[in-house]
Write a protein that holds these residues in place. Structure first.
Motif, PDB file in Angstrom:
ATOM      1  N   ARG A 170       0.878  -1.097   0.030  1.00 19.22           N
ATOM      2  CA  ARG A 170       0.117   0.023   0.098  1.00 19.22           C
ATOM      3  C   ARG A 170       0.686   1.316   0.308  1.00 19.22           C
ATOM      4  O   ARG A 170       0.143   2.250  -0.057  1.00 19.22           O
ATOM      5  CB  ARG A 170      -1.199  -0.223   1.217  1.00 19.22           C
ATOM      6  N   ILE A 171       1.632   0.948  -0.375  1.00 17.38           N
ATOM      7  CA  ILE A 171       2.927   2.536  -0.392  1.00 17.38           C
ATOM      8  C   ILE A 171       2.547   2.858  -1.128  1.00 17.38           C
ATOM      9  O   ILE A 171       2.612   2.174  -2.635  1.00 17.38           O
ATOM     10  CB  ILE A 171       3.851   1.414   0.089  1.00 17.38           C
ATOM     11  N   THR A 172       2.789   4.202  -1.575  1.00 22.52           N
ATOM     12  CA  THR A 172       2.502   4.974  -2.247  1.00 22.52           C
ATOM     13  C   THR A 172       3.153   5.867  -2.744  1.00 22.52           C
ATOM     14  O   THR A 172       4.050   6.516  -1.864  1.00 22.52           O
ATOM     15  CB  THR A 172       1.364   5.927  -2.771  1.00 22.52           C
ATOM     16  N   LYS A 173       3.446   6.690  -3.916  1.00 23.65           N
ATOM     17  CA  LYS A 173       4.166   7.454  -3.923  1.00 23.65           C
ATOM     18  C   LYS A 173       3.666   8.333  -2.479  1.00 23.65           C
ATOM     19  O   LYS A 173       5.477   9.480  -2.097  1.00 23.65           O
ATOM     20  CB  LYS A 173       4.279   8.511  -5.068  1.00 23.65           C
ATOM     21  N   GLU A 174       3.345   9.111  -2.633  1.00 18.56           N
ATOM     22  CA  GLU A 174       2.756   9.937  -1.520  1.00 18.56           C
ATOM     23  C   GLU A 174       3.393   9.371  -0.173  1.00 18.56           C
ATOM     24  O   GLU A 174       3.734  10.920   0.523  1.00 18.56           O
ATOM     25  CB  GLU A 174       1.426  10.619  -1.640  1.00 18.56           C
ATOM     26  N   SER A 175       2.633   8.794   0.497  1.00 21.73           N
ATOM     27  CA  SER A 175       3.153   8.157   1.672  1.00 21.73           C
ATOM     28  C   SER A 175       4.787   7.530   1.391  1.00 21.73           C
ATOM     29  O   SER A 175       5.549   8.335   2.581  1.00 21.73           O
ATOM     30  CB  SER A 175       2.934   6.602   1.840  1.00 21.73           C
ATOM     31  N   ALA A 176       5.356   7.462   0.832  1.00 27.08           N
ATOM     32  CA  ALA A 176       7.394   7.584  -0.031  1.00 27.08           C
ATOM     33  C   ALA A 176       7.999   9.000   0.897  1.00 27.08           C
ATOM     34  O   ALA A 176       8.456   9.086   1.804  1.00 27.08           O
ATOM     35  CB  ALA A 176       7.597   6.917  -0.687  1.00 27.08           C
ATOM     36  N   ILE A 177       7.003  10.003   0.229  1.00 25.32           N
ATOM     37  CA  ILE A 177       7.294  11.431   0.116  1.00 25.32           C
ATOM     38  C   ILE A 177       7.456  11.754   2.391  1.00 25.32           C
ATOM     39  O   ILE A 177       7.706  12.242   2.638  1.00 25.32           O
ATOM     40  CB  ILE A 177       6.504  12.398  -0.108  1.00 25.32           C
ATOM     41  N   LYS A 178       6.322  11.948   2.195  1.00 24.34           N
ATOM     42  CA  LYS A 178       5.791  11.472   3.793  1.00 24.34           C
ATOM     43  C   LYS A 178       6.616  10.946   4.662  1.00 24.34           C
ATOM     44  O   LYS A 178       6.789  11.325   5.642  1.00 24.34           O
ATOM     45  CB  LYS A 178       4.354  11.265   4.111  1.00 24.34           C
ATOM     46  N   ALA A 179       6.850   9.427   4.405  1.00 30.21           N
ATOM     47  CA  ALA A 179       7.623   9.109   5.460  1.00 30.21           C
ATOM     48  C   ALA A 179       9.416   9.703   5.285  1.00 30.21           C
ATOM     49  O   ALA A 179      10.308  10.435   6.159  1.00 30.21           O
ATOM     50  CB  ALA A 179       7.622   7.809   5.081  1.00 30.21           C
ATOM     51  N   THR A 180       9.495  10.384   4.933  1.00 30.40           N
ATOM     52  CA  THR A 180      10.903  10.664   4.015  1.00 30.40           C
ATOM     53  C   THR A 180      11.138  12.193   5.244  1.00 30.40           C
ATOM     54  O   THR A 180      11.854  12.611   5.310  1.00 30.40           O
ATOM     55  CB  THR A 180      11.445  10.688   2.903  1.00 30.40           C
ATOM     56  N   LYS A 181       9.723  12.686   5.266  1.00 33.02           N
ATOM     57  CA  LYS A 181       9.590  14.069   6.387  1.00 33.02           C
ATOM     58  C   LYS A 181      10.051  13.702   7.116  1.00 33.02           C
ATOM     59  O   LYS A 181      10.710  14.801   8.299  1.00 33.02           O
ATOM     60  CB  LYS A 181       8.673  14.713   5.468  1.00 33.02           C
ATOM     61  N   HIS A 182       9.594  12.769   7.599  1.00 34.86           N
ATOM     62  CA  HIS A 182      10.426  12.294   9.344  1.00 34.86           C
ATOM     63  C   HIS A 182      11.325  11.413   9.257  1.00 34.86           C
ATOM     64  O   HIS A 182      11.736  10.793  10.690  1.00 34.86           O
ATOM     65  CB  HIS A 182       8.988  11.468  10.032  1.00 34.86           C
ATOM     66  N   ILE A 183      13.025  11.653   8.888  1.00 35.67           N
ATOM     67  CA  ILE A 183      13.853  10.349   9.119  1.00 35.67           C
ATOM     68  C   ILE A 183      14.681  11.446   9.807  1.00 35.67           C
ATOM     69  O   ILE A 183      14.858  12.154   9.878  1.00 35.67           O
ATOM     70  CB  ILE A 183      14.517  10.532   8.206  1.00 35.67           C
ATOM     71  N   ARG A 184      15.313  10.560  11.083  1.00 38.15           N
ATOM     72  CA  ARG A 184      15.734  11.294  11.692  1.00 38.15           C
ATOM     73  C   ARG A 184      17.421   9.738  11.753  1.00 38.15           C
ATOM     74  O   ARG A 184      17.309   8.892  11.877  1.00 38.15           O
ATOM     75  CB  ARG A 184      15.508  10.900  13.386  1.00 38.15           C
ATOM     76  N   VAL A 185      18.416  11.053  11.827  1.00 33.81           N
ATOM     77  CA  VAL A 185      19.421  10.614  12.154  1.00 33.81           C
ATOM     78  C   VAL A 185      20.187  10.481  13.549  1.00 33.81           C
ATOM     79  O   VAL A 185      19.394  10.913  13.792  1.00 33.81           O
ATOM     80  CB  VAL A 185      20.164  11.053  11.415  1.00 33.81           C
ATOM     81  N   VAL A 186      20.302   9.788  13.569  1.00 28.21           N
ATOM     82  CA  VAL A 186      21.113   8.662  15.273  1.00 28.21           C
ATOM     83  C   VAL A 186      22.454   8.928  15.279  1.00 28.21           C
ATOM     84  O   VAL A 186      22.888   7.936  14.198  1.00 28.21           O
ATOM     85  CB  VAL A 186      20.578   7.790  15.223  1.00 28.21           C
ATOM     86  N   THR A 187      22.734   9.236  16.020  1.00 25.28           N
ATOM     87  CA  THR A 187      24.683   9.055  16.230  1.00 25.28           C
ATOM     88  C   THR A 187      25.104   7.891  16.868  1.00 25.28           C
ATOM     89  O   THR A 187      24.513   8.100  17.728  1.00 25.28           O
ATOM     90  CB  THR A 187      25.634  10.453  16.623  1.00 25.28           C
ATOM     91  N   PRO A 188      25.526   7.152  16.666  1.00 26.64           N
ATOM     92  CA  PRO A 188      25.251   5.261  17.288  1.00 26.64           C
ATOM     93  C   PRO A 188      26.572   6.158  18.812  1.00 26.64           C
ATOM     94  O   PRO A 188      27.433   6.620  18.775  1.00 26.64           O
ATOM     95  CB  PRO A 188      25.992   4.906  16.910  1.00 26.64           C
ATOM     96  N   ALA A 189      26.224   5.135  19.822  1.00 34.31           N
ATOM     97  CA  ALA A 189      26.726   5.881  21.380  1.00 34.31           C
ATOM     98  C   ALA A 189      28.395   5.828  21.600  1.00 34.31           C
ATOM     99  O   ALA A 189      28.938   3.978  20.518  1.00 34.31           O
ATOM    100  CB  ALA A 189      26.232   4.940  22.695  1.00 34.31           C
ATOM    101  N   ALA A 190      29.074   6.218  22.137  1.00 36.61           N
ATOM    102  CA  ALA A 190      30.795   5.688  22.083  1.00 36.61           C
ATOM    103  C   ALA A 190      30.241   4.582  22.879  1.00 36.61           C
ATOM    104  O   ALA A 190      29.781   4.092  23.142  1.00 36.61           O
ATOM    105  CB  ALA A 190      31.847   6.771  22.908  1.00 36.61           C
ATOM    106  N   ALA A 191      31.475   3.268  22.416  1.00 35.09           N
ATOM    107  CA  ALA A 191      31.073   2.212  22.760  1.00 35.09           C
ATOM    108  C   ALA A 191      32.278   2.033  23.455  1.00 35.09           C
ATOM    109  O   ALA A 191      33.765   2.764  24.095  1.00 35.09           O
ATOM    110  CB  ALA A 191      32.049   0.842  22.035  1.00 35.09           C
TER     111      ALA A 191
END
Length: 72
Positions: A51-72
């Motif tokens: 059920r993924i549409t072009k519109e739903s893909a565009i909407k999803a990309t607006k909510h992407i968060r980049v997370v920096t991994p914690a130092a080990a």
């Protein structure tokens, strides 16, 4: 069995390709262009019948968060 050609040969010289690659390395893309690429990737890799549409893909990309991994 057929003889196989060695895949260990060096690639032929392609000066036009090398020139284009160097030019591409210097190209800066905007956040908007990056978001378009992400949406296109998501939509293009969606399974058939989903059920993924072009519109739903565009909407999803607006909510992407980049997370920096914690130092080990």
């Amino acid at each position: 069995m057929a003889e196989r050609k060695s895949a260990l040969k060096r690639a032929p010289a392609r000066p036009e390709l090398n020139e284009k690659l160097e030019k591409a390395k210097k190209q800066v893309i905007t956040e908007e262009q990056l978001q378009e690429q992400r949406a296109s990737f998501v939509y293009g890799n969606a399974p058939k019948g989903s059920r993924i549409t072009k519109e739903s893909a565009i909407k999803a990309t607006k909510h992407i968060r980049v997370v920096t991994p914690a130092a080990a």
